[in-house]
Design a protein around this motif. Structure first.
Motif, PDB file in Angstrom:
ATOM      1  N   LEU A   1       0.622  -1.041   0.375  1.00  0.00           N
ATOM      2  CA  LEU A   1      -0.030  -0.042   0.052  1.00  0.00           C
ATOM      3  C   LEU A   1       0.501   0.971   0.618  1.00  0.00           C
ATOM      4  O   LEU A   1       0.734   2.314  -0.807  1.00  0.00           O
ATOM      5  CB  LEU A   1      -0.696   0.433   1.443  1.00  0.00           C
ATOM      6  N   GLU A   2       2.081   1.086   1.122  1.00  0.00           N
ATOM      7  CA  GLU A   2       2.691   2.390   0.382  1.00  0.00           C
ATOM      8  C   GLU A   2       3.222   3.081  -0.713  1.00  0.00           C
ATOM      9  O   GLU A   2       3.880   3.555  -1.111  1.00  0.00           O
ATOM     10  CB  GLU A   2       3.990   2.323   1.909  1.00  0.00           C
ATOM     11  N   VAL A   3       3.913   1.267  -1.529  1.00  0.00           N
ATOM     12  CA  VAL A   3       4.594   1.539  -2.627  1.00  0.00           C
ATOM     13  C   VAL A   3       3.344   2.653  -3.494  1.00  0.00           C
ATOM     14  O   VAL A   3       4.155   3.432  -4.174  1.00  0.00           O
ATOM     15  CB  VAL A   3       4.546   0.730  -3.122  1.00  0.00           C
ATOM     16  N   ALA A   4       2.302   2.194  -3.779  1.00  0.00           N
ATOM     17  CA  ALA A   4       1.005   1.937  -4.012  1.00  0.00           C
ATOM     18  C   ALA A   4       0.640   3.671  -4.108  1.00  0.00           C
ATOM     19  O   ALA A   4       0.703   4.387  -4.507  1.00  0.00           O
ATOM     20  CB  ALA A   4       0.113   0.812  -3.769  1.00  0.00           C
ATOM     21  N   ALA A   5       1.011   4.311  -2.834  1.00  0.00           N
ATOM     22  CA  ALA A   5       0.968   5.403  -2.491  1.00  0.00           C
ATOM     23  C   ALA A   5       1.929   6.501  -2.922  1.00  0.00           C
ATOM     24  O   ALA A   5       1.750   7.567  -3.464  1.00  0.00           O
ATOM     25  CB  ALA A   5       0.625   5.907  -1.016  1.00  0.00           C
ATOM     26  N   THR A   6       3.256   5.988  -2.855  1.00  0.00           N
ATOM     27  CA  THR A   6       4.712   6.575  -2.970  1.00  0.00           C
ATOM     28  C   THR A   6       4.328   6.965  -4.482  1.00  0.00           C
ATOM     29  O   THR A   6       4.709   8.392  -5.339  1.00  0.00           O
ATOM     30  CB  THR A   6       5.402   6.512  -3.259  1.00  0.00           C
ATOM     31  N   PHE A   7       2.932   5.835  -5.354  1.00  0.00           N
ATOM     32  CA  PHE A   7       3.324   6.458  -6.846  1.00  0.00           C
ATOM     33  C   PHE A   7       1.682   7.049  -7.025  1.00  0.00           C
ATOM     34  O   PHE A   7       1.417   7.397  -8.460  1.00  0.00           O
ATOM     35  CB  PHE A   7       3.385   5.033  -7.697  1.00  0.00           C
ATOM     36  N   GLY A   8       1.313   7.626  -6.569  1.00  0.00           N
ATOM     37  CA  GLY A   8       0.432   8.252  -5.812  1.00  0.00           C
ATOM     38  C   GLY A   8      -1.183   7.507  -6.256  1.00  0.00           C
ATOM     39  O   GLY A   8      -1.529   8.943  -6.675  1.00  0.00           O
ATOM     40  N   ALA A   9      -1.157   6.315  -5.860  1.00  0.00           N
ATOM     41  CA  ALA A   9      -2.424   6.605  -6.001  1.00  0.00           C
ATOM     42  C   ALA A   9      -3.375   6.805  -4.727  1.00  0.00           C
ATOM     43  O   ALA A   9      -2.634   7.006  -3.477  1.00  0.00           O
ATOM     44  CB  ALA A   9      -2.135   4.703  -6.091  1.00  0.00           C
ATOM     45  N   GLY A  10      -4.637   7.193  -4.484  1.00  0.00           N
ATOM     46  CA  GLY A  10      -5.934   6.915  -4.152  1.00  0.00           C
ATOM     47  C   GLY A  10      -5.362   6.483  -3.038  1.00  0.00           C
ATOM     48  O   GLY A  10      -5.466   5.427  -3.372  1.00  0.00           O
ATOM     49  N   PRO A  11      -6.583   6.395  -1.632  1.00  0.00           N
ATOM     50  CA  PRO A  11      -7.072   5.607  -1.024  1.00  0.00           C
ATOM     51  C   PRO A  11      -7.963   4.461  -1.109  1.00  0.00           C
ATOM     52  O   PRO A  11      -7.455   2.819  -1.572  1.00  0.00           O
ATOM     53  CB  PRO A  11      -7.697   5.679   0.602  1.00  0.00           C
ATOM     54  N   TRP A  12      -8.506   4.596  -2.462  1.00  0.00           N
ATOM     55  CA  TRP A  12      -9.329   4.105  -2.714  1.00  0.00           C
ATOM     56  C   TRP A  12      -9.043   3.591  -4.003  1.00  0.00           C
ATOM     57  O   TRP A  12      -9.894   2.237  -4.368  1.00  0.00           O
ATOM     58  CB  TRP A  12     -11.054   4.737  -3.597  1.00  0.00           C
ATOM     59  N   ARG A  13      -7.724   3.345  -5.281  1.00  0.00           N
ATOM     60  CA  ARG A  13      -7.427   3.272  -5.678  1.00  0.00           C
ATOM     61  C   ARG A  13      -6.543   2.133  -5.476  1.00  0.00           C
ATOM     62  O   ARG A  13      -6.540   0.680  -5.351  1.00  0.00           O
ATOM     63  CB  ARG A  13      -7.055   4.013  -6.459  1.00  0.00           C
ATOM     64  N   ARG A  14      -5.694   2.520  -4.049  1.00  0.00           N
ATOM     65  CA  ARG A  14      -4.689   1.816  -3.459  1.00  0.00           C
ATOM     66  C   ARG A  14      -6.200   0.499  -2.806  1.00  0.00           C
ATOM     67  O   ARG A  14      -5.264  -1.026  -3.121  1.00  0.00           O
ATOM     68  CB  ARG A  14      -4.341   1.705  -2.180  1.00  0.00           C
ATOM     69  N   PHE A  15      -6.799   0.557  -2.552  1.00  0.00           N
ATOM     70  CA  PHE A  15      -8.046  -0.615  -1.748  1.00  0.00           C
ATOM     71  C   PHE A  15      -8.676  -1.631  -2.809  1.00  0.00           C
ATOM     72  O   PHE A  15      -8.402  -2.704  -2.547  1.00  0.00           O
ATOM     73  CB  PHE A  15      -9.003   0.062  -1.486  1.00  0.00           C
ATOM     74  N   PHE A  16      -8.305  -0.960  -4.218  1.00  0.00           N
ATOM     75  CA  PHE A  16      -9.242  -1.444  -4.999  1.00  0.00           C
ATOM     76  C   PHE A  16      -8.321  -2.383  -5.944  1.00  0.00           C
ATOM     77  O   PHE A  16      -8.355  -3.370  -7.079  1.00  0.00           O
ATOM     78  CB  PHE A  16     -10.742  -1.390  -5.716  1.00  0.00           C
ATOM     79  N   THR A  17      -7.482  -1.354  -6.405  1.00  0.00           N
ATOM     80  CA  THR A  17      -6.402  -2.415  -6.939  1.00  0.00           C
ATOM     81  C   THR A  17      -4.958  -3.191  -6.335  1.00  0.00           C
ATOM     82  O   THR A  17      -4.755  -3.652  -7.791  1.00  0.00           O
ATOM     83  CB  THR A  17      -6.004  -1.292  -8.248  1.00  0.00           C
ATOM     84  N   VAL A  18      -4.976  -2.774  -5.510  1.00  0.00           N
ATOM     85  CA  VAL A  18      -3.925  -3.811  -4.247  1.00  0.00           C
ATOM     86  C   VAL A  18      -4.380  -4.328  -3.692  1.00  0.00           C
ATOM     87  O   VAL A  18      -3.993  -5.646  -3.794  1.00  0.00           O
ATOM     88  CB  VAL A  18      -2.798  -2.127  -3.823  1.00  0.00           C
ATOM     89  N   ALA A  19      -4.992  -3.946  -2.494  1.00  0.00           N
ATOM     90  CA  ALA A  19      -5.461  -4.875  -1.180  1.00  0.00           C
ATOM     91  C   ALA A  19      -6.463  -5.764  -1.696  1.00  0.00           C
ATOM     92  O   ALA A  19      -5.982  -7.090  -1.197  1.00  0.00           O
ATOM     93  CB  ALA A  19      -5.888  -3.712  -0.334  1.00  0.00           C
ATOM     94  N   ILE A  20      -7.614  -5.570  -2.050  1.00  0.00           N
ATOM     95  CA  ILE A  20      -8.535  -6.487  -2.701  1.00  0.00           C
ATOM     96  C   ILE A  20      -7.371  -7.455  -3.258  1.00  0.00           C
ATOM     97  O   ILE A  20      -8.065  -8.855  -3.619  1.00  0.00           O
ATOM     98  CB  ILE A  20      -9.763  -5.999  -3.551  1.00  0.00           C
ATOM     99  N   PRO A  21      -6.476  -7.929  -4.636  1.00  0.00           N
ATOM    100  CA  PRO A  21      -6.189  -8.512  -5.895  1.00  0.00           C
ATOM    101  C   PRO A  21      -4.853  -8.836  -4.759  1.00  0.00           C
ATOM    102  O   PRO A  21      -4.957 -10.554  -5.290  1.00  0.00           O
ATOM    103  CB  PRO A  21      -6.290  -7.960  -6.252  1.00  0.00           C
TER     104      PRO A  21
END
Lengths: 251, 230
Positions: free
Chosen positions: B122-142
């Motif tokens: 999630l932190e990696v995704a955040a550094t690439f600028g992903a917002g919390p919803w995007r992080r949840f649906f494209t990183v956490a759920i998969p």
């Protein structure tokens, strides 16, 4: 309780065989549960024996006895099941006796309502509880009454079934079903409906609910004595007080 | 083979389990996410409430549901005000019961999967600028997919296996509340052992296959929350 323990210890200490004071487990159709509890209370005052009661649907007990359930006597809500057990050699045929004739009540938990057969249809869309006709003689009687009133098809989607008559009663008592068929013994004393309001379903609308008892374990003195006691005047008085009747012509 | 009554019971049971599982995924996913991330003092109490159906006898759930669904009960008053009437003895009532009953079986595997994933992705995704919803649906759920799979399977299977609650709030209505387990019970009591064998045998096969899937093929990837017994 203490005196019972005491009398037991005296019996054992003095070397009497426990045949004198025996314990019996009796399977009782759910409609008869209140009556049976009072009968046992009375019976245990008079006799050294102890009775343990188990309540449920007659069909369940029939199936359980067939599969070796450790019951010493069976108070069914019909004649068919104890008779079949006797024919199958699982019950003592000579002990088969009617002990009560039950009555069916169309009942609601709400007090002072005028309930009649018409309430069944006035209850549009509302659920009507009954015991499962495949498992409980009171359910079968309710089914017959509905059919004889010509409402079989009309009510087909409104019927909800309890596993036995106690569950049907519970469904109505908790208000989950506005109306239901229960046993008079569950809601009345001395033939009068005491709780909620109800309609005593005319006896000609269903085949009589003749309830038969049978001894399952001949060795058990307590069970034999209890069935004997059921036929006595004292027991009769208690049974009548719960709204049951008896026709004495029946053996 | 199966009698029409039995087929009706099987179809009803599958409908109930599917409905309950879908709703459980909707309710369970945010709940599992919150449980796996939060540091709130409420975490303990909420986790305990979610796990309650694991230890409570079904009769306790059935008893309280019966009181709650009655017209005078809290759920009954709500559904009455919404014009739905009482839900006792209805399919919808069973869905509510099943959701409560199977809740831990869905929430816990998902929660464990979210937890096992850690904060790194999630932190990696955040550094690439992903917002919390995007992080949840494209990183956490998969990443938590195995948890979702085992949660769905267990929630579904556990709902199929439900008996006590249905017996208490169902009222045994064909096509509405007479599920397979209740149908078997009635057939056994009525001594229709032949009919009961078909359904009971089918339940054994079904349950075995479910567990085979969970412990077998997918199990090799070590499904979170499914390590008990291994």
């Amino acid at each position: 309780m203490f005196t019972r323990v005491l009398s037991f210890s005296i019996l054992f200490a003095s070397g009497f065989a426990p045949a004198l004071a025996d314990e019996a487990r009796v399977a009782v159709a759910a409609n008869f549960s209140r009556s049976a509890e009072m009968l046992v209370e009375q019976f245990e005052l008079l006799q050294p024996h102890e009775i343990e009661l188990v309540f449920g649907s007659s069909a369940r007990f029939y199936a359980q006895v067939q599969n070796g359930a450790p019951f010493d006597a069976f108070l069914s809500a019909d004649r068919e099941k104890p008779q079949l057990l006797a024919e199958e050699g699982l019950a003592v045929a000579e002990s088969l006796r009617a002990y009560a004739i039950g009555r069916l009540v169309l009942w609601t938990a709400e007090p002072s309502l005028a309930i009649t057969g018409e309430s069944l249809t006035a209850n549009a869309g509302g659920k009507i509880a009954l015991a499962n006709p495949r498992l409980a003689p009171y359910g079968l009687a309710a089914r017959e009454a509905i059919d004889n009133l010509g409402l079989g098809e009309q009510l087909a989607d409104s019927l909800i079934m309890g596993e036995n008559i106690s569950q049907a009663y519970q469904f109505v008592a908790t208000g989950n079903a506005p109306l239901g068929f229960v046993a008079l013994s569950q809601v009345g004393r001395n033939g009068v409906i005491e709780q909620g309001s109800g309609w005593l379903v005319p006896a000609e609308l269903h085949s009589p609910i003749r309830q038969y008892a049978v001894l399952l374990n001949e060795e058990n003195a307590a069970a034999g004595a209890f069935l004997e006691f059921l036929r006595g005047p004292e027991a009769r008085r208690i049974i009548y007080s719960f709204g049951y009747t008896m026709d004495d012509a029946e053996p | 083979m199966f009698s029409p009554d039995n087929l009706q019971a099987i179809w009803l049971t599958l409908r109930l389990a599917t409905t309950a599982t879908l709703l459980l995924l909707l309710i369970g996913t945010p709940l599992a996410w919150w449980l796996s991330r939060t540091h709130s003092w409420l975490r303990g109490p909420v986790a305990a409430i979610v796990a309650l159906p694991l230890v409570l006898p079904p009769t306790v759930l059935g008893f309280y549901l019966l009181l709650a669904l009655a017209p005078a009960g809290p759920i009954g008053q709500l559904t009455g005000a919404l014009g739905l009437g009482s839900l006792a003895f209805t399919f919808e009532g069973l869905v509510i019961g099943s959701i409560l009953y199977s809740l831990p079986f869905v929430v816990q595997p998902i929660q464990n999967a979210f937890h096992a994933m850690g904060d790194g992705p999630l932190e990696v995704a955040a550094t690439f600028g992903a917002g919390p919803w995007r992080r949840f649906f494209t990183v956490a759920i998969p990443l938590a997919r195995p948890g979702f799979i085992s949660g769905s399977i267990l929630g579904f299977a556990h709902t199929v296996g439900e008996f006590g609650v249905v017996l208490m709030i169902g009222g045994n209505i064909p096509g509405e509340t007479r599920v397979v387990s209740v149908q078997i019970y009635e057939q056994v009591e009525a001594l229709q052992f032949g009919e009961a064998h078909w359904l009971a045998g089918a339940m054994v096969v079904f349950s075995f296959l479910v567990l085979l899937v969970v412990y077998g093929s997918i199990g090799r990837h070590a499904i979170p929350g499914m390590r008990f017994g291994s």
